[in-house]
Write a protein that holds these residues in place. Structure first.
Motif, PDB file in Angstrom:
ATOM      1  N   LEU A 156       0.511  -1.529   0.186  1.00 21.14           N
ATOM      2  CA  LEU A 156       0.327   0.230  -0.613  1.00 21.14           C
ATOM      3  C   LEU A 156       0.589   1.180  -0.127  1.00 21.14           C
ATOM      4  N   LEU A 157       2.122   0.909   0.665  1.00 25.57           N
ATOM      5  CA  LEU A 157       2.982   2.305   0.731  1.00 25.57           C
ATOM      6  C   LEU A 157       3.802   2.335  -0.646  1.00 25.57           C
ATOM      7  N   PHE A 158       4.591   1.230  -1.167  1.00 23.83           N
ATOM      8  CA  PHE A 158       5.584   1.583  -2.390  1.00 23.83           C
ATOM      9  C   PHE A 158       5.387   0.855  -3.738  1.00 23.83           C
ATOM     10  N   CYS A 159       3.717   0.142  -3.399  1.00 21.48           N
ATOM     11  CA  CYS A 159       3.528  -1.231  -4.771  1.00 21.48           C
ATOM     12  C   CYS A 159       2.269  -0.673  -5.101  1.00 21.48           C
ATOM     13  N   CYS A 160       1.989   0.738  -5.541  1.00 23.01           N
ATOM     14  CA  CYS A 160       0.458   1.505  -6.308  1.00 23.01           C
ATOM     15  C   CYS A 160       1.151   2.276  -7.186  1.00 23.01           C
ATOM     16  N   VAL A 227      -5.692  -1.970   7.349  1.00 19.95           N
ATOM     17  CA  VAL A 227      -6.512  -0.913   6.765  1.00 19.95           C
ATOM     18  C   VAL A 227      -6.396   0.550   7.138  1.00 19.95           C
ATOM     19  N   ILE A 228      -5.963   0.887   8.250  1.00 22.15           N
ATOM     20  CA  ILE A 228      -5.765   2.579   8.634  1.00 22.15           C
ATOM     21  C   ILE A 228      -5.469   3.120   7.208  1.00 22.15           C
ATOM     22  N   ILE A 229      -4.698   2.486   6.393  1.00 19.06           N
ATOM     23  CA  ILE A 229      -3.376   2.574   5.648  1.00 19.06           C
ATOM     24  C   ILE A 229      -4.487   2.953   3.815  1.00 19.06           C
ATOM     25  N   LEU A 230      -4.841   1.648   3.793  1.00 16.72           N
ATOM     26  CA  LEU A 230      -5.998   1.423   2.820  1.00 16.72           C
ATOM     27  C   LEU A 230      -7.650   2.686   2.672  1.00 16.72           C
ATOM     28  N   ALA A 231      -7.502   2.948   4.126  1.00  9.39           N
ATOM     29  CA  ALA A 231      -8.824   3.665   4.046  1.00  9.39           C
ATOM     30  C   ALA A 231      -8.229   5.204   4.072  1.00  9.39           C
ATOM     31  N   ASN A 232      -7.092   5.454   4.352  1.00  7.49           N
ATOM     32  CA  ASN A 232      -6.482   6.696   4.417  1.00  7.49           C
ATOM     33  C   ASN A 232      -5.623   6.906   2.273  1.00  7.49           C
ATOM     34  N   LYS A 233      -6.153   6.132   1.786  1.00  7.98           N
ATOM     35  CA  LYS A 233      -5.319   5.507   0.154  1.00  7.98           C
ATOM     36  C   LYS A 233      -6.072   6.820  -0.592  1.00  7.98           C
ATOM     37  N   LYS A 234      -5.625   7.121  -1.231  1.00  5.04           N
ATOM     38  CA  LYS A 234      -5.289   8.049  -2.502  1.00  5.04           C
ATOM     39  C   LYS A 234      -5.098   7.383  -3.795  1.00  5.04           C
ATOM     40  N   LYS A 235      -5.922   7.758  -4.749  1.00  5.74           N
ATOM     41  CA  LYS A 235      -5.086   7.538  -6.463  1.00  5.74           C
ATOM     42  C   LYS A 235      -3.826   8.431  -6.730  1.00  5.74           C
ATOM     43  N   GLU A 236      -3.472   7.591  -7.250  1.00  2.96           N
ATOM     44  CA  GLU A 236      -2.314   8.285  -7.783  1.00  2.96           C
ATOM     45  C   GLU A 236      -1.901   8.401  -8.745  1.00  2.96           C
ATOM     46  N   PRO A 237      -1.222  10.073  -9.042  1.00  4.45           N
ATOM     47  CA  PRO A 237      -1.883  11.055 -10.534  1.00  4.45           C
ATOM     48  C   PRO A 237      -1.074  10.133 -10.877  1.00  4.45           C
ATOM     49  N   SER A 238      -1.731  10.021 -12.629  1.00  2.00           N
ATOM     50  CA  SER A 238      -1.099   9.256 -13.580  1.00  2.00           C
ATOM     51  C   SER A 238       0.698   9.841 -14.088  1.00  2.00           C
ATOM     52  N   THR A 239       1.306   8.970 -13.838  1.00  3.61           N
ATOM     53  CA  THR A 239       3.092   9.188 -13.911  1.00  3.61           C
ATOM     54  C   THR A 239       2.734   9.322 -15.979  1.00  3.61           C
ATOM     55  N   LEU A 240       2.220   8.702 -16.730  1.00  5.48           N
ATOM     56  CA  LEU A 240       2.240   8.629 -18.286  1.00  5.48           C
ATOM     57  C   LEU A 240       1.930   9.564 -18.545  1.00  5.48           C
ATOM     58  N   THR A 241       2.646  10.575 -19.455  1.00  4.08           N
ATOM     59  CA  THR A 241       1.750  11.704 -20.598  1.00  4.08           C
ATOM     60  C   THR A 241       2.918  10.772 -21.890  1.00  4.08           C
TER      61      THR A 241
END
Length: 254
Positions: A156-160, A227-241
Motif C-alpha cells: 500500500l505504501l510503495f507498490c501502488c 486497513v488504516i493505510i487503505l482507508a486513507n489511500k488516494k489515487k496515484e497521479p498518472s505518471t505517464l503522459t
C-alpha cells in the motif's frame, strides 16, 4: 466487488508475472531439496522437509512474489493508461484497490496449493520417511496468508505507484530475509510471526522457543495498520503522459 474480482482474473491471463510467480513457488521446495543434500547431521523426514519449505516460502520467495504481482496488477492501470476509463464507470479507487488485493489473496491460496503438490511430488522422489497429507495444505496456506498480511503495508505504501513499486519489491526481499534470523524479539516480527502461528517449533533447532499469542497479536496489528493505510489511500497521479509529435511543415518550393 464480485465484478471487479472477475475482471481482474480475466486480465491475469495476459500477465506473464503470474508465470513468474508459479516458477518461484516451484523453486521453494526445490531449494529445500537442495539443502537436504548437505551433510549437516540432520535426519530429513517429511515433516522436517515441509518445515524447510515453509521457511523458504516465508523468508525468500513469498514476500517477493506477493509484492511483485501486487505492484504489477495495480500499476498496469497507469502504464496501460486505463485508469481514466475505469473512473468513468465510476468505481472508487479504494474499492478497485480492495478488489485487486482480494485477487492477490486468492492467488496466494492458489500458489500455496501448487507449492504443496510440488512438495509432495519431490518428497516421493526423494523418499523422505513419514509422508502424509494431514493438515499440510492448511499449514502452508496459513503461513503464506500471514506473509500476505505482513507485506500489505509495503504494497500500500510503495507498490501502488508505477515509479516506486520495484523499490517495494526490493524492500519486501529485505523484509523477508530478516525473517531468517532467530531470537525472542522475532515473536513480534510479522514475517517470523507468520511461521510461528503454524509452527511454534520453527526455531527449536537453534534453541529458541516461540509463542503463538504475541505472533497472533503482531499479525492482527499489521492487518489493522494496512486497513488504516487503505482507508486513507488516494489515487496515484498518472505518471505517464503521451507526447504528440509535431509534424514537420515542409516548405513550399525548392
Amino acid at each position: 466487488m464480485g465484478n471487479i474480482i472477475k475482471t481482474e482474473f480475466i486480465k491475469l491471463k495476459r500477465y506473464s508475472v503470474i508465470k513468474a510467480g508459479i516458477i518461484m513457488t516451484v523453486l521453494s521446495p526445490l531449494l529445500s531439496l537442495f539443502y537436504s543434500t548437505a551433510n549437516g547431521g540432520q535426519t530429513w523426514t517429511f515433516d522436517y522437509f515441509m518445515q524447510q519449505v515453509m521457511i523458504s516460502n516465508c523468508t525468500l520467495f513469498f514476500p517477493i512474489i506477493i509484492a511483485l504481482i501486487a505492484g504489477y496488477i495495480i500499476t498496469r492501470e497507469y502504464t496501460d493508461d486505463t485508469m481514466k476509463n475505469i473512473s468513468t464507470i465510476p468505481i472508487p479507487y479504494k474499492q478497485l484497490l480492495s478488489g485487486k488485493l482480494l485477487v492477490l489473496l486468492l492467488l496466494t491460496i492458489i500458489f500455496s496449493l501448487i507449492g504443496c503438490v510440488v512438495a509432495l511430488v519431490i518428497n516421493i522422489i526423494a523418499g523422505f520417511p513419514g509422508a502424509h497429507f494431514g493438515n499440510l495444505f492448511i499449514r502452508v496456506t496459513g503461513a503464506n496468508i500471514g506473509i500476505y498480511i505482513s507485506v500489505l503495508p509495503i504494497i500500500l505504501l510503495f507498490c501502488c505507484s508505477a515509479n516506486n513499486f520495484l523499490g517495494g519489491v526490493a524492500l519486501a526481499f529485505v523484509y523477508g530475509y530478516f525473517g531468517t534470523f532467530e531470537g525472542t524479539l522475532l515473536n513480534y516480527y510479522p514475517i517470523k510471526a507468520s511461521m510461528i502461528l503454524v509452527d511454534p517449533t520453527c526455531g527449536a533447532e537453534y534453541g529458541y522457543t516461540y509463542h503463538i499469542f504475541p505472533a497472533f497479536i503482531t499479525i492482527v496489528l499489521t492487518f489493522l495498520i494496512s486497513v488504516i493505510i487503505l482507508a486513507n489511500k488516494k489515487k496515484e497521479p498518472s505518471t505517464l503522459t503521451v507526447v504528440k509529435k509535431k509534424k514537420a511543415v515542409r516548405k513550399k518550393g525548392w
